[in-house]
Write a protein that holds these residues in place. Structure first.
Motif, PDB file in Angstrom:
ATOM      1  N   GLU A  10      44.899  52.601  32.961  1.00  0.00           N
ATOM      2  CA  GLU A  10      43.971  52.395  31.849  1.00  0.00           C
ATOM      3  C   GLU A  10      42.544  52.226  32.349  1.00  0.00           C
ATOM      4  OE1 GLU A  10      43.489  49.605  27.852  1.00  0.00           O
ATOM      5  OE2 GLU A  10      45.232  49.354  29.161  1.00  0.00           O
ATOM      6  N   LEU A  11      42.381  51.477  33.445  1.00  0.00           N
ATOM      7  CA  LEU A  11      41.042  51.273  34.002  1.00  0.00           C
ATOM      8  C   LEU A  11      40.476  52.588  34.534  1.00  0.00           C
ATOM      9  CD1 LEU A  11      38.776  49.303  34.634  1.00  0.00           C
ATOM     10  CD2 LEU A  11      39.910  48.746  36.795  1.00  0.00           C
ATOM     11  N   ARG A  12      41.335  53.393  35.154  1.00  0.00           N
ATOM     12  CA  ARG A  12      40.884  54.704  35.666  1.00  0.00           C
ATOM     13  C   ARG A  12      40.406  55.582  34.512  1.00  0.00           C
ATOM     14  NH1 ARG A  12      44.459  58.075  39.610  1.00  0.00           N
ATOM     15  NH2 ARG A  12      42.429  59.058  39.894  1.00  0.00           N
ATOM     16  N   GLU A  13      41.126  55.543  33.387  1.00  0.00           N
ATOM     17  CA  GLU A  13      40.749  56.356  32.234  1.00  0.00           C
ATOM     18  C   GLU A  13      39.421  55.915  31.642  1.00  0.00           C
ATOM     19  OE1 GLU A  13      44.147  55.953  29.749  1.00  0.00           O
ATOM     20  OE2 GLU A  13      45.252  57.597  30.697  1.00  0.00           O
ATOM     21  N   LYS A  14      39.161  54.620  31.705  1.00  0.00           N
ATOM     22  CA  LYS A  14      37.919  54.087  31.148  1.00  0.00           C
ATOM     23  C   LYS A  14      36.714  54.342  32.049  1.00  0.00           C
ATOM     24  CE  LYS A  14      39.802  50.268  28.365  1.00  0.00           C
ATOM     25  NZ  LYS A  14      39.173  50.602  27.086  1.00  0.00           N
ATOM     26  N   THR A  15      36.939  54.386  33.362  1.00  0.00           N
ATOM     27  CA  THR A  15      35.805  54.406  34.297  1.00  0.00           C
ATOM     28  C   THR A  15      35.709  55.647  35.168  1.00  0.00           C
ATOM     29  OG1 THR A  15      37.049  53.297  36.057  1.00  0.00           O
ATOM     30  CG2 THR A  15      35.901  51.891  34.462  1.00  0.00           C
ATOM     31  N   GLY A  16      36.820  56.353  35.355  1.00  0.00           N
ATOM     32  CA  GLY A  16      36.804  57.504  36.254  1.00  0.00           C
ATOM     33  C   GLY A  16      36.790  57.113  37.718  1.00  0.00           C
ATOM     34  N   ALA A  17      36.965  55.831  38.021  1.00  0.00           N
ATOM     35  CA  ALA A  17      36.950  55.360  39.405  1.00  0.00           C
ATOM     36  C   ALA A  17      38.294  55.658  40.086  1.00  0.00           C
ATOM     37  CB  ALA A  17      36.665  53.855  39.451  1.00  0.00           C
ATOM     38  N   GLY A  18      38.313  55.576  41.433  1.00  0.00           N
ATOM     39  CA  GLY A  18      39.526  55.843  42.192  1.00  0.00           C
ATOM     40  C   GLY A  18      40.599  54.795  41.961  1.00  0.00           C
ATOM     41  N   MET A  19      41.840  55.173  42.262  1.00  0.00           N
ATOM     42  CA  MET A  19      42.986  54.299  41.990  1.00  0.00           C
ATOM     43  C   MET A  19      42.901  52.983  42.761  1.00  0.00           C
ATOM     44  SD  MET A  19      47.025  55.258  42.005  1.00  0.00           S
ATOM     45  CE  MET A  19      47.056  55.740  43.730  1.00  0.00           C
ATOM     46  N   MET A  20      42.601  53.059  44.059  1.00  0.00           N
ATOM     47  CA  MET A  20      42.540  51.838  44.870  1.00  0.00           C
ATOM     48  C   MET A  20      41.367  50.955  44.459  1.00  0.00           C
ATOM     49  SD  MET A  20      45.248  52.066  46.481  1.00  0.00           S
ATOM     50  CE  MET A  20      45.062  50.540  47.420  1.00  0.00           C
ATOM     51  N   ASP A  21      40.244  51.597  44.080  1.00  0.00           N
ATOM     52  CA  ASP A  21      39.091  50.822  43.605  1.00  0.00           C
ATOM     53  C   ASP A  21      39.439  50.091  42.315  1.00  0.00           C
ATOM     54  OD1 ASP A  21      37.355  51.557  45.672  1.00  0.00           O
ATOM     55  OD2 ASP A  21      36.812  53.428  44.664  1.00  0.00           O
ATOM     56  N   CYS A  22      40.181  50.764  41.440  1.00  0.00           N
ATOM     57  CA  CYS A  22      40.594  50.146  40.179  1.00  0.00           C
ATOM     58  C   CYS A  22      41.537  48.970  40.436  1.00  0.00           C
ATOM     59  CB  CYS A  22      41.273  51.169  39.271  1.00  0.00           C
ATOM     60  SG  CYS A  22      40.124  52.372  38.560  1.00  0.00           S
ATOM     61  N   LYS A  23      42.453  49.164  41.359  1.00  0.00           N
ATOM     62  CA  LYS A  23      43.399  48.096  41.678  1.00  0.00           C
ATOM     63  C   LYS A  23      42.666  46.876  42.230  1.00  0.00           C
ATOM     64  CE  LYS A  23      47.685  47.124  44.192  1.00  0.00           C
ATOM     65  NZ  LYS A  23      48.717  47.652  45.100  1.00  0.00           N
ATOM     66  N   LYS A  24      41.710  47.121  43.132  1.00  0.00           N
ATOM     67  CA  LYS A  24      40.949  46.010  43.712  1.00  0.00           C
ATOM     68  C   LYS A  24      40.120  45.293  42.644  1.00  0.00           C
ATOM     69  CE  LYS A  24      37.652  44.684  47.264  1.00  0.00           C
ATOM     70  NZ  LYS A  24      36.641  45.105  48.251  1.00  0.00           N
ATOM     71  N   ALA A  25      39.507  46.082  41.744  1.00  0.00           N
ATOM     72  CA  ALA A  25      38.695  45.497  40.681  1.00  0.00           C
ATOM     73  C   ALA A  25      39.540  44.586  39.789  1.00  0.00           C
ATOM     74  CB  ALA A  25      38.054  46.608  39.843  1.00  0.00           C
ATOM     75  N   LEU A  26      40.745  45.012  39.477  1.00  0.00           N
ATOM     76  CA  LEU A  26      41.638  44.202  38.641  1.00  0.00           C
ATOM     77  C   LEU A  26      42.084  42.937  39.380  1.00  0.00           C
ATOM     78  CD1 LEU A  26      43.681  47.130  37.086  1.00  0.00           C
ATOM     79  CD2 LEU A  26      42.361  45.446  35.784  1.00  0.00           C
ATOM     80  N   GLN A  27      42.305  43.065  40.683  1.00  0.00           N
ATOM     81  CA  GLN A  27      42.672  41.889  41.482  1.00  0.00           C
ATOM     82  C   GLN A  27      41.528  40.885  41.525  1.00  0.00           C
ATOM     83  OE1 GLN A  27      43.740  43.958  45.080  1.00  0.00           O
ATOM     84  NE2 GLN A  27      45.943  43.934  44.634  1.00  0.00           N
ATOM     85  N   GLU A  28      40.312  41.400  41.687  1.00  0.00           N
ATOM     86  CA  GLU A  28      39.132  40.536  41.788  1.00  0.00           C
ATOM     87  C   GLU A  28      38.828  39.835  40.464  1.00  0.00           C
ATOM     88  OE1 GLU A  28      37.147  39.761  44.383  1.00  0.00           O
ATOM     89  OE2 GLU A  28      38.350  40.905  45.801  1.00  0.00           O
ATOM     90  N   THR A  29      39.229  40.430  39.355  1.00  0.00           N
ATOM     91  CA  THR A  29      38.916  39.871  38.030  1.00  0.00           C
ATOM     92  C   THR A  29      40.151  39.305  37.337  1.00  0.00           C
ATOM     93  OG1 THR A  29      39.188  42.079  37.040  1.00  0.00           O
ATOM     94  CG2 THR A  29      36.953  41.427  37.707  1.00  0.00           C
ATOM     95  N   ASP A  30      41.213  39.109  38.115  1.00  0.00           N
ATOM     96  CA  ASP A  30      42.444  38.511  37.600  1.00  0.00           C
ATOM     97  C   ASP A  30      42.996  39.284  36.403  1.00  0.00           C
ATOM     98  OD1 ASP A  30      44.478  36.623  37.814  1.00  0.00           O
ATOM     99  OD2 ASP A  30      43.580  35.309  36.305  1.00  0.00           O
ATOM    100  N   GLY A  31      42.894  40.618  36.487  1.00  0.00           N
ATOM    101  CA  GLY A  31      43.496  41.460  35.465  1.00  0.00           C
ATOM    102  C   GLY A  31      42.698  41.619  34.190  1.00  0.00           C
ATOM    103  N   ASN A  32      41.464  41.093  34.157  1.00  0.00           N
ATOM    104  CA  ASN A  32      40.628  41.210  32.951  1.00  0.00           C
ATOM    105  C   ASN A  32      40.000  42.605  32.930  1.00  0.00           C
ATOM    106  OD1 ASN A  32      38.204  41.171  31.282  1.00  0.00           O
ATOM    107  ND2 ASN A  32      38.542  38.967  31.108  1.00  0.00           N
ATOM    108  N   LEU A  33      40.416  43.426  31.977  1.00  0.00           N
ATOM    109  CA  LEU A  33      40.008  44.829  31.956  1.00  0.00           C
ATOM    110  C   LEU A  33      38.493  45.000  31.796  1.00  0.00           C
ATOM    111  CD1 LEU A  33      41.380  47.623  32.138  1.00  0.00           C
ATOM    112  CD2 LEU A  33      41.358  47.676  29.645  1.00  0.00           C
ATOM    113  N   ASP A  34      37.893  44.289  30.832  1.00  0.00           N
ATOM    114  CA  ASP A  34      36.444  44.416  30.613  1.00  0.00           C
ATOM    115  C   ASP A  34      35.654  43.950  31.829  1.00  0.00           C
ATOM    116  OD1 ASP A  34      36.748  45.493  28.101  1.00  0.00           O
ATOM    117  OD2 ASP A  34      36.665  43.555  27.081  1.00  0.00           O
TER     118      ASP A  34
END
Length: 294
Positions: A10-34
């Motif tokens: 879902e994050l990749r679809e919203k941002t176009g960012a890479g898979m690993m970058d999206c995973k790290k972003a979600l880890q850093e924000t405790d799963g908060n999509l926005d």
């Protein structure tokens, strides 16, 4: 919290960012999509700030006008085949006629109203159509606009109703101009008419994201503010109709195109069928087989 593959997708679809970058972003924000979207943008990893909701359910947008009143509505169904069905097309017209005449405020109110032609409620009328067509059908949303004799509506349906746009221009009765603006809106998908319509809270949030982004790029703090204001201009171009380059003539803004006609944009509505709704995972071959079995 546990980061699932669905969240990353879902994050990749919203941002176009890479898979690993999206995973790290979600880890850093405790799963908060926005928050993860902001994180990626601040790091310069997001290709787009647009929160493109997944296009999901099938169905059709439909526009009908009667004098100084117009309605844009969306009716959903289960498969694309049904949208080509004459009974489905009749239902769109019948619902539009009722909405134009009664002008209900909400879908819930509309469903309980009685149709003049049949004496049954809209809800029961749709149920009867379900019995005939053999698929679940629903009136998802509608917008009714009214104008004066000095104004005009613009109508545009893209791909047979996959996208529907209704515009209201004041100061002109030139339907072609209003339609051209509607076509632009279908293609570019602005969220507001002008920058004055954007909430201050949203502008301030964008300003903070852009500031963090510039600082992360290593730009000197003394020029960051100037850079941010420049990038805010680009932000307004992305979301505000009048700030955008007109699709039929990119050398001029929509604002100038409309003003040259002595007009102003009073309102617009854009429906893309199924936006924000989640489609069941199913491939086209399965869809064909399911249709054949009915």
């Amino acid at each position: 919290m546990a980061i699932t593959a669905k969240m990353v997708k879902e994050l990749r679809e919203k941002t176009g960012a890479g898979m690993m970058d999206c995973k790290k972003a979600l880890q850093e924000t405790d799963g908060n999509l926005d928050a993860a979207v902001d994180y990626l943008r601040e790091k310069g990893l997001s290709k787009a700030a647009k929160k493109a909701d997944r296009i999901a359910a099938e169905g059709s947008a439909y526009i009908q006008t009667e004098g100084n009143t117009a309605v844009l509505l969306e009716v959903n169904c289960e498969t694309d085949f049904v949208t080509k069905n004459d009974q489905f097309k009749d239902l769109l017209s019948e619902l539009a006629t009722h909405l134009l005449a009664q002008k209900p405020e909400t879908v819930e109110e509309a469903l309980q109203q009685t149709m003049e032609a049949t004496g049954e409620t809209i809800e029961n009328h749709i149920k009867a159509a379900v019995a005939k067509i053999g698929e679940k059908l629903s009136l998802r949303r509608f917008t009714v606009l009214t104008k004066t004799d000095n104004d005009t509506f613009g109508e545009y349906l893209h791909m047979g109703g996959r996208i529907g746009v209704l515009t209201l221009l004041e100061g002109t009765t030139d339907q072609e101009t209003a339609k051209d603006v509607a076509m632009h809106i279908a293609a570019v998908n602005p969220r507001y008419i002008s920058r004055e319509d954007v909430a201050e809270e949203e502008v301030n949030h964008e300003r903070e994201v852009l500031k963090a982004q510039a600082l992360n790029e290593g730009k000197p703090e003394k020029i960051v503010e100037k850079m941010v204001e420049g990038r805010l201009g680009k932000f307004f171009e992305e979301i505000c109709l009048l700030e955008q380059s007109f699709v039929k003539d990119p050398d001029q803004k929509v604002k100038k195109f409309v003003a040259d006609k002595g007009a102003s944009v009073k309102a617009f509505v854009r429906y893309e069928v199924g936006e924000g709704m989640e489609k069941r995972e199913e491939n086209f071959a399965d869809e064909v087989m399911n249709q054949i079995k009915k």
